[in-house]
Design a protein around this motif. Structure first.
Motif, PDB file in Angstrom:
ATOM      1  N   GLN A   1     -37.041  56.386  24.787  1.00 12.67           N
ATOM      2  CA  GLN A   1     -36.112  55.522  25.505  1.00 12.67           C
ATOM      3  C   GLN A   1     -34.753  55.467  24.812  1.00 12.67           C
ATOM      4  OE1 GLN A   1     -36.587  54.355  28.548  1.00 12.67           O
ATOM      5  NE2 GLN A   1     -38.558  55.438  28.487  1.00 12.67           N
ATOM      6  N   THR A   2     -34.754  55.621  23.510  1.00 11.04           N
ATOM      7  CA  THR A   2     -33.488  55.712  22.785  1.00 11.04           C
ATOM      8  C   THR A   2     -32.752  56.988  23.173  1.00 11.04           C
ATOM      9  OG1 THR A   2     -34.271  54.395  20.910  1.00 11.04           O
ATOM     10  CG2 THR A   2     -32.438  55.904  20.494  1.00 11.04           C
ATOM     11  N   ALA A   3     -33.482  58.091  23.266  1.00  9.55           N
ATOM     12  CA  ALA A   3     -32.862  59.360  23.664  1.00  9.55           C
ATOM     13  C   ALA A   3     -32.239  59.245  25.051  1.00  9.55           C
ATOM     14  CB  ALA A   3     -33.899  60.480  23.634  1.00  9.55           C
ATOM     15  N   ILE A   4     -32.972  58.634  25.971  1.00  4.56           N
ATOM     16  CA  ILE A   4     -32.444  58.457  27.330  1.00  4.56           C
ATOM     17  C   ILE A   4     -31.156  57.642  27.301  1.00  4.56           C
ATOM     18  CG2 ILE A   4     -32.896  57.371  29.570  1.00  4.56           C
ATOM     19  CD1 ILE A   4     -35.880  58.101  29.129  1.00  4.56           C
TER      20      ILE A   4
ATOM     21  N   GLU B   1     -44.084  54.456  30.266  1.00  2.35           N
ATOM     22  CA  GLU B   1     -43.231  53.778  29.287  1.00  2.35           C
ATOM     23  C   GLU B   1     -42.629  52.506  29.867  1.00  2.35           C
ATOM     24  OE1 GLU B   1     -40.675  56.523  27.196  1.00  2.35           O
ATOM     25  OE2 GLU B   1     -42.363  57.843  26.710  1.00  2.35           O
ATOM     26  N   GLY B   2     -43.429  51.867  30.732  1.00  2.00           N
ATOM     27  CA  GLY B   2     -43.088  50.531  31.223  1.00  2.00           C
ATOM     28  C   GLY B   2     -41.813  50.443  32.047  1.00  2.00           C
ATOM     29  N   GLY B   3     -41.409  51.551  32.674  1.00  2.00           N
ATOM     30  CA  GLY B   3     -40.158  51.521  33.422  1.00  2.00           C
ATOM     31  C   GLY B   3     -38.943  51.419  32.533  1.00  2.00           C
ATOM     32  N   GLY B   4     -39.075  51.884  31.307  1.00  2.00           N
ATOM     33  CA  GLY B   4     -38.017  51.723  30.317  1.00  2.00           C
ATOM     34  C   GLY B   4     -36.692  52.351  30.702  1.00  2.00           C
ATOM     35  N   ALA B   5     -36.735  53.506  31.365  1.00  2.00           N
ATOM     36  CA  ALA B   5     -35.491  54.182  31.734  1.00  2.00           C
ATOM     37  C   ALA B   5     -34.663  53.303  32.666  1.00  2.00           C
ATOM     38  CB  ALA B   5     -35.793  55.528  32.392  1.00  2.00           C
ATOM     39  N   ALA B   6     -35.347  52.637  33.594  1.00  2.00           N
ATOM     40  CA  ALA B   6     -34.652  51.740  34.517  1.00  2.00           C
ATOM     41  C   ALA B   6     -34.282  50.428  33.831  1.00  2.00           C
ATOM     42  CB  ALA B   6     -35.523  51.470  35.738  1.00  2.00           C
TER      43      ALA B   6
ATOM     44  N   PRO C   1     -25.801  59.072  42.293  1.00  2.00           N
ATOM     45  CA  PRO C   1     -25.689  58.859  40.845  1.00  2.00           C
ATOM     46  C   PRO C   1     -25.268  60.139  40.133  1.00  2.00           C
ATOM     47  CG  PRO C   1     -27.995  59.073  41.470  1.00  2.00           C
ATOM     48  CD  PRO C   1     -27.219  59.042  42.746  1.00  2.00           C
ATOM     49  N   TYR C   2     -24.599  59.988  39.003  1.00  2.00           N
ATOM     50  CA  TYR C   2     -24.273  61.140  38.179  1.00  2.00           C
ATOM     51  C   TYR C   2     -25.565  61.699  37.568  1.00  2.00           C
ATOM     52  CZ  TYR C   2     -19.267  60.045  38.211  1.00  2.00           C
ATOM     53  OH  TYR C   2     -17.964  59.804  38.587  1.00  2.00           O
ATOM     54  N   ALA C   3     -25.716  63.008  37.610  1.00  2.00           N
ATOM     55  CA  ALA C   3     -26.848  63.669  36.948  1.00  2.00           C
ATOM     56  C   ALA C   3     -26.463  63.925  35.497  1.00  2.00           C
ATOM     57  CB  ALA C   3     -27.185  64.974  37.659  1.00  2.00           C
ATOM     58  N   ARG C   4     -27.256  63.397  34.557  1.00  2.00           N
ATOM     59  CA  ARG C   4     -26.873  63.481  33.142  1.00  2.00           C
ATOM     60  C   ARG C   4     -27.905  64.164  32.242  1.00  2.00           C
ATOM     61  NH1 ARG C   4     -21.428  62.131  32.938  1.00  2.00           N
ATOM     62  NH2 ARG C   4     -21.064  60.053  33.808  1.00  2.00           N
ATOM     63  N   LEU C   5     -29.193  64.051  32.610  1.00  2.00           N
ATOM     64  CA  LEU C   5     -30.233  64.372  31.633  1.00  2.00           C
ATOM     65  C   LEU C   5     -31.431  65.037  32.290  1.00  2.00           C
ATOM     66  CD1 LEU C   5     -31.511  64.002  28.756  1.00  2.00           C
ATOM     67  CD2 LEU C   5     -32.260  61.733  29.523  1.00  2.00           C
TER      68      LEU C   5
ATOM     69  N   VAL D   1     -29.674  76.320  32.935  1.00  2.00           N
ATOM     70  CA  VAL D   1     -29.339  75.469  34.073  1.00  2.00           C
ATOM     71  C   VAL D   1     -28.652  74.200  33.577  1.00  2.00           C
ATOM     72  CG1 VAL D   1     -30.255  74.121  36.003  1.00  2.00           C
ATOM     73  CG2 VAL D   1     -31.211  76.372  35.494  1.00  2.00           C
ATOM     74  N   CYS D   2     -29.156  73.641  32.489  1.00  2.00           N
ATOM     75  CA  CYS D   2     -28.562  72.424  31.921  1.00  2.00           C
ATOM     76  C   CYS D   2     -27.132  72.677  31.461  1.00  2.00           C
ATOM     77  CB  CYS D   2     -29.407  71.926  30.757  1.00  2.00           C
ATOM     78  SG  CYS D   2     -31.001  71.237  31.231  1.00  2.00           S
ATOM     79  N   THR D   3     -26.920  73.792  30.784  1.00  2.00           N
ATOM     80  CA  THR D   3     -25.581  74.121  30.287  1.00  2.00           C
ATOM     81  C   THR D   3     -24.603  74.301  31.445  1.00  2.00           C
ATOM     82  OG1 THR D   3     -26.533  75.201  28.329  1.00  2.00           O
ATOM     83  CG2 THR D   3     -24.260  75.758  28.911  1.00  2.00           C
ATOM     84  N   THR D   4     -25.047  75.008  32.481  1.00  2.00           N
ATOM     85  CA  THR D   4     -24.192  75.252  33.644  1.00  2.00           C
ATOM     86  C   THR D   4     -23.810  73.962  34.356  1.00  2.00           C
ATOM     87  OG1 THR D   4     -25.192  77.435  33.981  1.00  2.00           O
ATOM     88  CG2 THR D   4     -24.055  76.449  35.867  1.00  2.00           C
ATOM     89  N   ASN D   5     -24.755  73.015  34.393  1.00  2.00           N
ATOM     90  CA  ASN D   5     -24.554  71.781  35.145  1.00  2.00           C
ATOM     91  C   ASN D   5     -24.199  70.580  34.269  1.00  2.00           C
ATOM     92  OD1 ASN D   5     -25.432  72.345  38.171  1.00  2.00           O
ATOM     93  ND2 ASN D   5     -26.846  73.475  36.841  1.00  2.00           N
ATOM     94  N   ASN D   6     -23.886  70.855  32.989  1.00  2.00           N
ATOM     95  CA  ASN D   6     -23.479  69.799  32.056  1.00  2.00           C
ATOM     96  C   ASN D   6     -24.536  68.699  31.944  1.00  2.00           C
ATOM     97  OD1 ASN D   6     -21.681  68.682  30.174  1.00  2.00           O
ATOM     98  ND2 ASN D   6     -20.695  67.400  31.731  1.00  2.00           N
ATOM     99  N   LEU D   7     -25.781  69.125  31.781  1.00  2.00           N
ATOM    100  CA  LEU D   7     -26.902  68.196  31.642  1.00  2.00           C
ATOM    101  C   LEU D   7     -27.430  68.251  30.212  1.00  2.00           C
ATOM    102  CD1 LEU D   7     -28.826  69.227  34.889  1.00  2.00           C
ATOM    103  CD2 LEU D   7     -27.534  67.103  34.563  1.00  2.00           C
ATOM    104  N   ALA D   8     -27.708  67.109  29.624  1.00  2.00           N
ATOM    105  CA  ALA D   8     -28.367  67.063  28.325  1.00  2.00           C
ATOM    106  C   ALA D   8     -29.847  67.395  28.506  1.00  2.00           C
ATOM    107  CB  ALA D   8     -28.204  65.694  27.689  1.00  2.00           C
ATOM    108  N   LEU D   9     -30.479  67.914  27.453  1.00  2.00           N
ATOM    109  CA  LEU D   9     -31.887  68.311  27.522  1.00  2.00           C
ATOM    110  C   LEU D   9     -32.668  67.643  26.398  1.00  2.00           C
ATOM    111  CD1 LEU D   9     -34.029  70.054  28.935  1.00  2.00           C
ATOM    112  CD2 LEU D   9     -33.374  71.946  27.419  1.00  2.00           C
ATOM    113  N   HIS D  10     -33.600  66.776  26.792  1.00  2.00           N
ATOM    114  CA  HIS D  10     -34.444  66.058  25.829  1.00  2.00           C
ATOM    115  C   HIS D  10     -35.883  66.528  25.950  1.00  2.00           C
ATOM    116  CE1 HIS D  10     -36.330  62.941  23.447  1.00  2.00           C
ATOM    117  NE2 HIS D  10     -37.056  62.564  24.474  1.00  2.00           N
ATOM    118  N   LEU D  11     -36.569  66.605  24.815  1.00  2.00           N
ATOM    119  CA  LEU D  11     -37.988  66.945  24.805  1.00  2.00           C
ATOM    120  C   LEU D  11     -38.813  65.785  24.286  1.00  2.00           C
ATOM    121  CD1 LEU D  11     -40.321  68.973  25.117  1.00  2.00           C
ATOM    122  CD2 LEU D  11     -39.908  69.682  22.750  1.00  2.00           C
TER     123      LEU D  11
END
Length: 340
Positions: free
Chosen positions: A64-67, A89-94, A130-134, A160-170
């Motif tokens: 959730q910190t990464a998000i 994760e309990g709806g943490g992203a929202a 919404p803006y696509a970020r991650l 795809v992430c690089t082309t679309n300016n998206l961060a990538l988390h694992l």
């Protein structure tokens, strides 16, 4: 004999791990003065070839910190419909980041670069959207039955992430299981992902703790978010020592868990009460019982035999092998499944 297969989080520290914990040199980690925590953070960052790492009480907090550090309120995150960050994760992203999840209909928790590209380019790109970020991946996939990602597909997703300016988390809660199963190295993943979370308290057998890895800038932001979430710990070196011991001693033995999982899978396939068993790549076994028996009845039968397992919902039952699951326990489980 009680056999707990509900998760690989049920393990207890080994004697060697307990000794390492009790002998740990500690300080106040909130002031960055715990030498053992610092050693663990440096060790894992070096393993993955990433700049820095930060110790967390839990994998959920690390994810959730990464998000939060990759997004702003109102943004969108892409993940599989089975993703742990969305389902468990309990709806943490929202709740914590104000982020909506765009769910991709993948296979056993994994999806393709083509699916991501289609999702990223679909819909409107105006004030109504919404803006696509991650993009968040999970390896191995929990609800997908311990499935491992194809690394070549991950590389395509990175493009795809690089082309679309998206961060990538694992979400790498069980990444070391995947590394052992696929004969891969941690540095491969460190080169691809912006951030990676690693759990120490699952297959690696530590009692508590996860780490978030990333750039110096990411970890500086993560430190502040961890404080907001209440994740700052004081003399955490006792826990960090367990993590160091786990990384030094418990990685290679994960193959034992994988082998035992496959043996249980074979026994389940021969069990008259089991309809199907999903492919087994690592230490998670997911299966469905036949329609003539209720899944809770099946769980009760195994509980009566001293074997613990859980339901994953939608008819899926789960067993997970781990450090404390010994050979004699395996024999007992197989025998029970043969005679249930």
């Amino acid at each position: 004999m009680q056999i707990n297969l509900i998760s690989d989080t049920v393990t207890k520290p080994t004697k060697g791990m307990l000794k390492a914990m009790m002998n740990a040199e500690v300080g106040d980690d909130v002031f960055n003065q715990d030498p053992t925590v610092n050693k663990l953070q440096h060790k894992i960052a070096e393993m993955f070839g990433m700049e820095e790492a930060l110790f967390f009480p839990s994998g959920t907090m690390a994810n959730q910190t990464a998000i939060k550090i990759h997004t702003h309120h109102g943004d969108k995150m892409f993940c599989d419909k089975y993703a742990h960050v969305h389902n468990f994760e309990g709806g943490g992203a929202a709740a914590s980041s104000g982020v909506t999840s765009h769910l991709i209909d993948g296979t056993r928790g994994t999806f393709t670069a083509k699916q991501l590209e289609e999702s990223a380019l679909s819909g409107r790109s105006d004030i109504h959207s919404p803006y696509a970020r991650l993009v968040a991946l999970e390896n191995t996939t929990n609800k997908g039955g311990g499935a491992c990602w194809d690394f070549e597909e991950i590389l395509k997703i990175r493009k795809v992430c690089t082309t679309n300016n998206l961060a990538l988390h694992l979400d790498g809660a069980r990444l070391f299981n995947a590394l052992v199963a696929k004969n891969e190295g941690p540095e491969q993943y460190g080169k691809v992902f912006d951030t990676i979370s690693i759990c120490l308290s699952k297959g690696l057998g530590a009692p508590v703790g996860s780490l978030l890895l990333g750039s110096k800038e990411h970890i500086e932001k993560a430190l502040r978010v961890r404080k907001i979430f209440g994740g700052g710990m004081r003399q955490a070196g006792y826990l960090a020592a367990a993590g160091i011991y786990a990384l030094d001693n418990h990685i290679d033995r994960l193959e034992v868990d994988h082998t035992r999982a496959r043996i249980i899978g074979a026994a389940l396939q021969n069990c008259a009460l089991v309809k199907n068993v999903e492919p087994i790549e690592t230490n998670i076994i997911i299966f469905n019982v036949v329609d003539t028996i209720n899944e809770q009845d099946f769980i009760s039968r195994l509980n009566d035999a001293g074997i613990g397992l859980i339901s994953m919902g939608q008819g899926k039952l789960r067993m997970v092998t781990h450090l404390d699951f010994k050979e004699e326990m395996l024999e007992s489980v197989v025998h029970t499944l043969e005679h249930i």
